[in-house]
Design a protein around this motif. Sequence first.
Motif, PDB file in Angstrom:
ATOM      1  N   VAL A 295     -24.507 -10.847  19.187  1.00 35.47           N
ATOM      2  CA  VAL A 295     -24.511 -11.573  17.825  1.00 35.47           C
ATOM      3  C   VAL A 295     -26.130 -11.551  17.400  1.00 35.47           C
ATOM      4  O   VAL A 295     -26.865 -12.237  18.441  1.00 35.47           O
ATOM      5  N   ASN A 296     -26.535 -11.083  16.135  1.00 24.27           N
ATOM      6  CA  ASN A 296     -27.785 -11.047  15.902  1.00 24.27           C
ATOM      7  C   ASN A 296     -28.747 -10.788  16.918  1.00 24.27           C
ATOM      8  O   ASN A 296     -30.035 -11.423  17.147  1.00 24.27           O
ATOM      9  N   GLY A 297     -28.563  -9.713  17.745  1.00 27.66           N
ATOM     10  CA  GLY A 297     -29.642  -9.086  18.560  1.00 27.66           C
ATOM     11  C   GLY A 297     -29.501  -9.775  20.048  1.00 27.66           C
ATOM     12  O   GLY A 297     -29.651  -9.370  20.877  1.00 27.66           O
ATOM     13  N   LYS A 298     -28.860 -10.945  20.081  1.00 25.67           N
ATOM     14  CA  LYS A 298     -28.540 -11.877  21.410  1.00 25.67           C
ATOM     15  C   LYS A 298     -27.437 -11.350  21.931  1.00 25.67           C
ATOM     16  O   LYS A 298     -26.467 -10.874  21.164  1.00 25.67           O
ATOM     17  N   THR A 299     -27.271 -11.285  23.397  1.00 24.24           N
ATOM     18  CA  THR A 299     -25.961 -11.158  24.114  1.00 24.24           C
ATOM     19  C   THR A 299     -25.740 -12.603  24.699  1.00 24.24           C
ATOM     20  O   THR A 299     -26.393 -13.259  25.406  1.00 24.24           O
ATOM     21  N   TYR A 300     -24.324 -12.775  24.436  1.00 27.18           N
ATOM     22  CA  TYR A 300     -23.862 -14.053  24.938  1.00 27.18           C
ATOM     23  C   TYR A 300     -22.693 -13.811  26.005  1.00 27.18           C
ATOM     24  O   TYR A 300     -21.715 -12.736  25.706  1.00 27.18           O
ATOM     25  N   TRP A 301     -22.835 -14.431  27.003  1.00 25.05           N
ATOM     26  CA  TRP A 301     -21.803 -14.432  28.218  1.00 25.05           C
ATOM     27  C   TRP A 301     -21.075 -15.449  28.309  1.00 25.05           C
ATOM     28  O   TRP A 301     -21.626 -16.726  28.366  1.00 25.05           O
ATOM     29  N   LYS A 302     -19.682 -15.466  28.122  1.00 27.61           N
ATOM     30  CA  LYS A 302     -19.004 -16.900  28.255  1.00 27.61           C
ATOM     31  C   LYS A 302     -18.025 -16.720  29.541  1.00 27.61           C
ATOM     32  O   LYS A 302     -17.479 -15.527  30.045  1.00 27.61           O
TER      33      LYS A 302
END
Length: 347
Positions: A295-302
């Motif tokens: 999202v918006n260049g960042k990577t998120y890990w859940k």
Amino acid sequence: MAKKSEMEKMHQSSRRFLSLLYTLGGLTAGLSTGDIVDDEMMGYTLDTSGKPSKTTKQSRKKKFARDREVLSALGFNVEQPTTQGSKPTDERRWKVRMPPAPYCLKGSKDKAQREHLQLMVDEIKAYLDKSDDPQKDVLWRAAVKIACVAGNVEDLLSEEKPRRAAELDAVRTINRALSNCRAFVFDYRNAAGRLTKKRSVKIYGLFSQDGKQYFSGFDDARNDTRTFRIDRVSRVYALGDPYEMPDNFDVNARRFFSLDASDMKPVDAVFSFPQSVLQEEIASITMGAGSIEAVNGKTYWKKTVRNLDAAADLCLGHAQCGMRPEGPEALVSLWREKAGRAVEKNE
């Protein structure tokens, strides 16, 4: 003997060298110039007292360039791998090229330089003595090479040999136990320092994570499947009874065992990685667990977890590549507390 102000500067530079060797020698992708000089944990934004400084980015870059020269003189080339025709830029990633083995240099004749180098060795050793660092082998090799130049490598090596011998003995016996399906019997010291003797485990699998080796299997005393760190095995015994390997055991499912080691209610933990971190680096950390979203260049890990303390430790262990907790708030607060203590220990 160096004056107090000079010693403070030497301590500060030693900690920066430690951060560079740790980060650039251990990360696959390396870091850009901005990642290095703008990150508080690398030491370039702090003054000699450990507080935020008011230096400009350009002056921090110059300090980084001087540090590269010092490390290069010691045999650690901090460089930006380039292809033919390309030019080094701030966006290209820096890596450390370790000196080839054997690395044998005569001790430096300059007393002040030897004093500074020995301080670097002491900084690394003190850091490793009080932490279970995932990149300890990278740092240890660096300490040995620097000690060669400082002219005091014999004492350093003599301290490490007993631990190395015990760990290698454990690895050999574990492999033999697994290949013959015979129970592994050993003494084990857990993270809290408590020693249990003659534990018997039917080993089902081995794996490496964050530079450490683990084995998983059925623990007879606990009547459950457990995971153990090999470097915490303090003594091994003759192999125990034979056993049959279960058909449905998946060793990859044990890689995040610490995140579930709690009776707390499971929660969704969210971690972020900056745009500068390669997807290959993120994949090596997350190993297919949970879900990934950009999202918006960042990577998120859940990832669902039960043990927020272990989740904070996992995030802190990858702080150098920009991994940060995003939620829940209890995890973020715990990470900040641990990060603050880590900075204080290195001051």
